[in-house]
Design a protein around this motif. Structure first.
Motif, PDB file in Angstrom:
ATOM      1  N   GLY A   1       0.819  -1.210   0.000  1.00 57.91           N
ATOM      2  CA  GLY A   1       0.000   0.000   0.000  1.00 57.91           C
ATOM      3  C   GLY A   1       0.851   1.257   0.000  1.00 57.91           C
ATOM      4  N   GLY A   2       1.872   1.287   0.828  1.00 60.93           N
ATOM      5  CA  GLY A   2       2.778   2.434   0.846  1.00 60.93           C
ATOM      6  C   GLY A   2       3.534   2.581  -0.457  1.00 60.93           C
TER       7      GLY A   2
ATOM      8  N   VAL B   1       0.238  14.923   2.104  1.00 57.80           N
ATOM      9  CA  VAL B   1      -0.034  13.486   1.939  1.00 57.80           C
ATOM     10  C   VAL B   1       1.231  12.679   2.198  1.00 57.80           C
ATOM     11  CG1 VAL B   1      -0.569  11.701   0.216  1.00 57.80           C
ATOM     12  CG2 VAL B   1      -1.992  13.752   0.386  1.00 57.80           C
ATOM     13  N   PHE B   2       2.349  13.105   1.609  1.00 57.40           N
ATOM     14  CA  PHE B   2       3.583  12.341   1.793  1.00 57.40           C
ATOM     15  C   PHE B   2       4.200  12.577   3.168  1.00 57.40           C
ATOM     16  CE2 PHE B   2       3.123  12.051  -2.789  1.00 57.40           C
ATOM     17  CZ  PHE B   2       3.212  10.684  -2.905  1.00 57.40           C
ATOM     18  N   GLY B   3       3.913  13.720   3.776  1.00 56.52           N
ATOM     19  CA  GLY B   3       4.330  13.932   5.160  1.00 56.52           C
ATOM     20  C   GLY B   3       3.622  12.952   6.085  1.00 56.52           C
ATOM     21  N   ALA B   4       2.313  12.755   5.864  1.00 54.64           N
ATOM     22  CA  ALA B   4       1.559  11.774   6.650  1.00 54.64           C
ATOM     23  C   ALA B   4       2.090  10.364   6.388  1.00 54.64           C
ATOM     24  CB  ALA B   4       0.071  11.860   6.306  1.00 54.64           C
ATOM     25  N   ALA B   5       2.422  10.061   5.132  1.00 58.24           N
ATOM     26  CA  ALA B   5       2.984   8.744   4.811  1.00 58.24           C
ATOM     27  C   ALA B   5       4.335   8.546   5.496  1.00 58.24           C
ATOM     28  CB  ALA B   5       3.126   8.580   3.302  1.00 58.24           C
ATOM     29  N   ALA B   6       5.140   9.603   5.567  1.00 54.76           N
ATOM     30  CA  ALA B   6       6.436   9.501   6.243  1.00 54.76           C
ATOM     31  C   ALA B   6       6.249   9.238   7.736  1.00 54.76           C
ATOM     32  CB  ALA B   6       7.250  10.776   6.021  1.00 54.76           C
TER      33      ALA B   6
ATOM     34  N   ARG C   1       3.667   7.810   9.162  1.00 54.60           N
ATOM     35  CA  ARG C   1       3.157   6.444   9.294  1.00 54.60           C
ATOM     36  C   ARG C   1       4.296   5.438   9.150  1.00 54.60           C
ATOM     37  NH1 ARG C   1       1.113   2.013   6.727  1.00 54.60           N
ATOM     38  NH2 ARG C   1      -0.802   1.145   7.530  1.00 54.60           N
ATOM     39  N   ALA C   2       5.184   5.671   8.189  1.00 56.01           N
ATOM     40  CA  ALA C   2       6.318   4.758   7.991  1.00 56.01           C
ATOM     41  C   ALA C   2       7.263   4.795   9.191  1.00 56.01           C
ATOM     42  CB  ALA C   2       7.064   5.119   6.716  1.00 56.01           C
TER      43      ALA C   2
ATOM     44  N   HIS D   1      10.820   3.482   3.522  1.00 58.82           N
ATOM     45  CA  HIS D   1       9.562   4.131   3.137  1.00 58.82           C
ATOM     46  C   HIS D   1       9.515   5.551   3.683  1.00 58.82           C
ATOM     47  CE1 HIS D   1       6.912   0.420   2.132  1.00 58.82           C
ATOM     48  NE2 HIS D   1       8.151   0.238   1.744  1.00 58.82           N
ATOM     49  N   ALA D   2       9.996   5.747   4.909  1.00 61.73           N
ATOM     50  CA  ALA D   2      10.013   7.086   5.510  1.00 61.73           C
ATOM     51  C   ALA D   2      10.943   8.014   4.732  1.00 61.73           C
ATOM     52  CB  ALA D   2      10.430   7.008   6.971  1.00 61.73           C
ATOM     53  N   VAL D   3      12.100   7.518   4.328  1.00 64.63           N
ATOM     54  CA  VAL D   3      13.027   8.333   3.535  1.00 64.63           C
ATOM     55  C   VAL D   3      12.413   8.674   2.183  1.00 64.63           C
ATOM     56  CG1 VAL D   3      15.289   8.379   2.391  1.00 64.63           C
ATOM     57  CG2 VAL D   3      15.094   7.473   4.697  1.00 64.63           C
TER      58      VAL D   3
END
Length: 186
Positions: A38-39, A70-75, A77-78, A91-93
């Motif tokens: 998903g990520g 959106v990608f800040g939230a994904a970072a 979460r990772a 994934h965070a990087v």
């Protein structure tokens, strides 16, 4: 992104295909693979959208802060998921790199008028080094160490195509290559 239009369209196709495959991987029976897929799908489609040539589609000014959020939230979460495994740090990087590129693209119209020091910005350089290293390591992991004899394996059962680790590695490799291309185009 800046750069040749044919390169941009190739990058769009690569990232969109990778995102689509990662969506299919979300059907896996293994929870961890579904979460990672998903990520990776988010990253693939986000990279595809960001790589569309500006001559074809210039996103509205408000789109770049939305991408960054959106990608800040994904970072985040990772980073939270990284407690369980080191792959989530990658994934965070990647998500942080997308935030960085979104912010850079938001500032791009004003940056063309500024005459700063020539060269690669330090953050871009650090991300390039990281992703180039990741691409080299991922490519080396795709090279098979030994080919098993026919009919051997875990009880003769074959893994479903969505659960095959070499396809997941190839997916991550292609996104790493795409990230290098996007960072070089900045």
């Amino acid at each position: 992104m800046h750069g040749p239009v044919s390169t941009a369209w190739s990058l769009v196709a690569l990232c969109a295909a990778t995102g689509a495959y990662c969506l299919l991987r979300m059907r896996s029976g293994v929870e961890e693979q579904r979460r990672a897929a998903g990520g990776e799908a988010l990253m693939g489609f986000g990279m595809a959208v960001m790589a569309v040539p500006a001559a074809v589609y210039a996103p509205p000014r408000w789109a770049w802060p939305v991408y960054a959020a959106v990608f800040g939230a994904a970072a985040l979460r990772a980073l939270w998921s990284a407690r369980a495994g080191a792959h989530h740090l990658h994934h965070a990087v990647g998500a942080a790199a997308m935030v960085y590129m979104s912010v850079a693209m938001a500032a791009a119209p004003t940056a063309h008028h500024a005459h700063g020091a020539p060269g690669v910005p330090p953050v871009t350089g650090a991300l390039l080094v990281y992703f180039m290293g990741y691409v080299l390591l991922s490519g080396a992991r795709l090279v098979p160490a030994a080919v098993p004899a026919a009919g051997t394996g875990s009880g003769g059962a074959r893994a479903r195509w969505g659960d095959r680790p070499e396809l997941a590695r190839a997916c991550r490799l292609s996104m790493g290559i795409g990230m290098v291309a996007m960072l070089l185009a900045m």
